[in-house]
Motif scaffolding. Sequence first.
Motif, PDB file in Angstrom:
ATOM      1  N   LEU A   6     -29.875  19.027  57.007  1.00  0.00           N
ATOM      2  CA  LEU A   6     -28.591  19.425  56.453  1.00  0.00           C
ATOM      3  C   LEU A   6     -27.896  20.379  57.414  1.00  0.00           C
ATOM      4  O   LEU A   6     -28.533  21.279  57.968  1.00  0.00           O
ATOM      5  CB  LEU A   6     -28.793  20.135  55.110  1.00  0.00           C
ATOM      6  CG  LEU A   6     -29.203  19.258  53.936  1.00  0.00           C
ATOM      7  CD1 LEU A   6     -29.712  20.112  52.790  1.00  0.00           C
ATOM      8  CD2 LEU A   6     -28.020  18.412  53.481  1.00  0.00           C
ATOM      9  N   CYS A   7     -26.599  20.206  57.582  1.00  0.00           N
ATOM     10  CA  CYS A   7     -25.812  21.159  58.349  1.00  0.00           C
ATOM     11  C   CYS A   7     -25.929  22.518  57.670  1.00  0.00           C
ATOM     12  O   CYS A   7     -25.851  22.611  56.440  1.00  0.00           O
ATOM     13  CB  CYS A   7     -24.347  20.720  58.404  1.00  0.00           C
ATOM     14  SG  CYS A   7     -23.259  21.961  59.154  1.00  0.00           S
ATOM     15  N   GLN A   8     -26.127  23.568  58.446  1.00  0.00           N
ATOM     16  CA  GLN A   8     -26.302  24.902  57.882  1.00  0.00           C
ATOM     17  C   GLN A   8     -24.977  25.649  57.704  1.00  0.00           C
ATOM     18  O   GLN A   8     -24.964  26.806  57.295  1.00  0.00           O
ATOM     19  CB  GLN A   8     -27.259  25.718  58.757  1.00  0.00           C
ATOM     20  CG  GLN A   8     -28.673  25.131  58.783  1.00  0.00           C
ATOM     21  CD  GLN A   8     -29.283  25.040  57.396  1.00  0.00           C
ATOM     22  OE1 GLN A   8     -29.420  26.035  56.704  1.00  0.00           O
ATOM     23  NE2 GLN A   8     -29.632  23.831  56.973  1.00  0.00           N
ATOM     24  N   ASP A  19     -17.010  10.796  55.539  1.00  0.00           N
ATOM     25  CA  ASP A  19     -18.483  10.751  55.549  1.00  0.00           C
ATOM     26  C   ASP A  19     -19.111  11.818  54.650  1.00  0.00           C
ATOM     27  O   ASP A  19     -20.278  11.718  54.310  1.00  0.00           O
ATOM     28  CB  ASP A  19     -19.024  10.881  56.977  1.00  0.00           C
ATOM     29  CG  ASP A  19     -18.812  12.257  57.580  1.00  0.00           C
ATOM     30  OD1 ASP A  19     -17.639  12.668  57.721  1.00  0.00           O
ATOM     31  OD2 ASP A  19     -19.814  12.924  57.897  1.00  0.00           O
ATOM     32  N   ARG A  20     -18.368  12.833  54.254  1.00  0.00           N
ATOM     33  CA  ARG A  20     -18.913  13.849  53.350  1.00  0.00           C
ATOM     34  C   ARG A  20     -18.785  13.444  51.879  1.00  0.00           C
ATOM     35  O   ARG A  20     -19.425  14.030  51.016  1.00  0.00           O
ATOM     36  CB  ARG A  20     -18.198  15.184  53.552  1.00  0.00           C
ATOM     37  CG  ARG A  20     -18.563  15.922  54.837  1.00  0.00           C
ATOM     38  CD  ARG A  20     -17.777  17.221  54.921  1.00  0.00           C
ATOM     39  NE  ARG A  20     -18.185  18.081  56.009  1.00  0.00           N
ATOM     40  CZ  ARG A  20     -17.564  18.176  57.183  1.00  0.00           C
ATOM     41  NH1 ARG A  20     -16.508  17.419  57.425  1.00  0.00           N
ATOM     42  NH2 ARG A  20     -17.991  19.001  58.115  1.00  0.00           N
ATOM     43  N   LEU A  21     -17.936  12.451  51.617  1.00  0.00           N
ATOM     44  CA  LEU A  21     -17.705  12.025  50.240  1.00  0.00           C
ATOM     45  C   LEU A  21     -18.796  11.051  49.822  1.00  0.00           C
ATOM     46  O   LEU A  21     -18.940   9.971  50.395  1.00  0.00           O
ATOM     47  CB  LEU A  21     -16.325  11.367  50.153  1.00  0.00           C
ATOM     48  CG  LEU A  21     -15.737  11.136  48.771  1.00  0.00           C
ATOM     49  CD1 LEU A  21     -15.585  12.447  47.998  1.00  0.00           C
ATOM     50  CD2 LEU A  21     -14.383  10.432  48.902  1.00  0.00           C
ATOM     51  N   PHE A  45     -26.029  22.614  63.258  1.00  0.00           N
ATOM     52  CA  PHE A  45     -24.661  22.497  62.740  1.00  0.00           C
ATOM     53  C   PHE A  45     -24.010  21.186  63.168  1.00  0.00           C
ATOM     54  O   PHE A  45     -24.218  20.723  64.282  1.00  0.00           O
ATOM     55  CB  PHE A  45     -23.807  23.675  63.239  1.00  0.00           C
ATOM     56  CG  PHE A  45     -24.368  25.006  62.839  1.00  0.00           C
ATOM     57  CD1 PHE A  45     -24.157  25.505  61.568  1.00  0.00           C
ATOM     58  CD2 PHE A  45     -25.145  25.742  63.728  1.00  0.00           C
ATOM     59  CE1 PHE A  45     -24.694  26.724  61.176  1.00  0.00           C
ATOM     60  CE2 PHE A  45     -25.681  26.962  63.347  1.00  0.00           C
ATOM     61  CZ  PHE A  45     -25.458  27.459  62.073  1.00  0.00           C
ATOM     62  N   CYS A  46     -23.183  20.641  62.278  1.00  0.00           N
ATOM     63  CA  CYS A  46     -22.521  19.370  62.562  1.00  0.00           C
ATOM     64  C   CYS A  46     -21.317  19.550  63.475  1.00  0.00           C
ATOM     65  O   CYS A  46     -20.836  18.579  64.045  1.00  0.00           O
ATOM     66  CB  CYS A  46     -22.104  18.684  61.260  1.00  0.00           C
ATOM     67  SG  CYS A  46     -20.686  19.414  60.427  1.00  0.00           S
ATOM     68  N   SER A  47     -20.818  20.782  63.601  1.00  0.00           N
ATOM     69  CA  SER A  47     -19.616  21.024  64.394  1.00  0.00           C
ATOM     70  C   SER A  47     -19.565  22.493  64.803  1.00  0.00           C
ATOM     71  O   SER A  47     -20.259  23.328  64.216  1.00  0.00           O
ATOM     72  CB  SER A  47     -18.369  20.688  63.573  1.00  0.00           C
ATOM     73  OG  SER A  47     -18.282  21.583  62.466  1.00  0.00           O
ATOM     74  N   ARG A  49     -17.080  24.280  64.217  1.00  0.00           N
ATOM     75  CA  ARG A  49     -16.446  24.938  63.071  1.00  0.00           C
ATOM     76  C   ARG A  49     -17.507  25.452  62.096  1.00  0.00           C
ATOM     77  O   ARG A  49     -17.460  26.585  61.644  1.00  0.00           O
ATOM     78  CB  ARG A  49     -15.508  23.954  62.373  1.00  0.00           C
ATOM     79  CG  ARG A  49     -14.713  24.564  61.251  1.00  0.00           C
ATOM     80  CD  ARG A  49     -13.828  23.508  60.629  1.00  0.00           C
ATOM     81  NE  ARG A  49     -12.823  24.111  59.772  1.00  0.00           N
ATOM     82  CZ  ARG A  49     -11.952  23.406  59.054  1.00  0.00           C
ATOM     83  NH1 ARG A  49     -11.957  22.094  59.096  1.00  0.00           N
ATOM     84  NH2 ARG A  49     -11.069  24.018  58.300  1.00  0.00           N
ATOM     85  N   CYS A  50     -18.476  24.596  61.760  1.00  0.00           N
ATOM     86  CA  CYS A  50     -19.554  25.006  60.853  1.00  0.00           C
ATOM     87  C   CYS A  50     -20.408  26.105  61.488  1.00  0.00           C
ATOM     88  O   CYS A  50     -20.854  27.026  60.810  1.00  0.00           O
ATOM     89  CB  CYS A  50     -20.410  23.808  60.469  1.00  0.00           C
ATOM     90  SG  CYS A  50     -19.634  22.772  59.202  1.00  0.00           S
ATOM     91  N   GLN A  51     -20.640  26.003  62.799  1.00  0.00           N
ATOM     92  CA  GLN A  51     -21.389  27.047  63.506  1.00  0.00           C
ATOM     93  C   GLN A  51     -20.631  28.375  63.431  1.00  0.00           C
ATOM     94  O   GLN A  51     -21.226  29.425  63.162  1.00  0.00           O
ATOM     95  CB  GLN A  51     -21.582  26.617  64.960  1.00  0.00           C
ATOM     96  CG  GLN A  51     -22.347  27.608  65.808  1.00  0.00           C
ATOM     97  CD  GLN A  51     -22.473  27.126  67.237  1.00  0.00           C
ATOM     98  OE1 GLN A  51     -23.056  26.079  67.483  1.00  0.00           O
ATOM     99  NE2 GLN A  51     -21.925  27.861  68.163  1.00  0.00           N
TER     100      GLN A  51
HETATM  101 ZN   LIG Z   1     -21.215  21.067  58.885  1.00  0.00          ZN
END
Ligand SMILES: [Zn+2]
Length: 132
Positions: A6-8, A19-21, A45-47, A49-51
Motif C-alpha cells: 500500500l502507498c504510505q 485506478d483508485r476507484l 510511495f506511489c508518487s 506528491r504522496c511522499q
Molecule cells: Zn499514493
Amino acid sequence: MSNLKLCQGPDCHTYYTQDRLKGIKGSKTNQTRRRSNFYYGNGNFCSTRCQDDWFIDFGDKAINHFGRLTEAKHLTEQNAWVKQYDWDSSYQNRTYVIRNAITREQRPITEQQYNDNNYTLNTWPRNMDSVG
Ligand SMILES: [Zn+2]
C-alpha cells in the motif's frame, strides 16, 4: 491476501484517479493505491506528491526520532576522494581518475582500481552511497 504494497501517503485515497476507484457499482470507494512496487521514497510511495504529504505530516517527528543534525558535517581533505571517469572526445575510451572534492587534486587510477570497492585514498570511512 496478495503481496501488494500500500502507498504510505496519508492522503493517497483522496486524489481522484480511475485506478483508485474500486468496488462494485453503487458501493465504489476511492482507495489507497496498491502495487507490487512503487518507485518513490524507497518503494513506499506511489508518487512524489504522496511522499511529500507523508513528510509534511511525519517528517519532523521522524527527524527528531532518529536524531536531528545539530552541527554541520565536515567533508575534509582526508575523506574527500571520489573515483570518477571521463570519456575521450569520441566517447570510445574512459580515463579513470580519483579526485579530491576539497583540494581539487586529481590522480590517474586504473580501471581495476576504479572497480575495486576497497580501493580508496580516503583515510577514514565516509558514506559509500555518495560515491559515483
Ligand atoms: Zn499514493
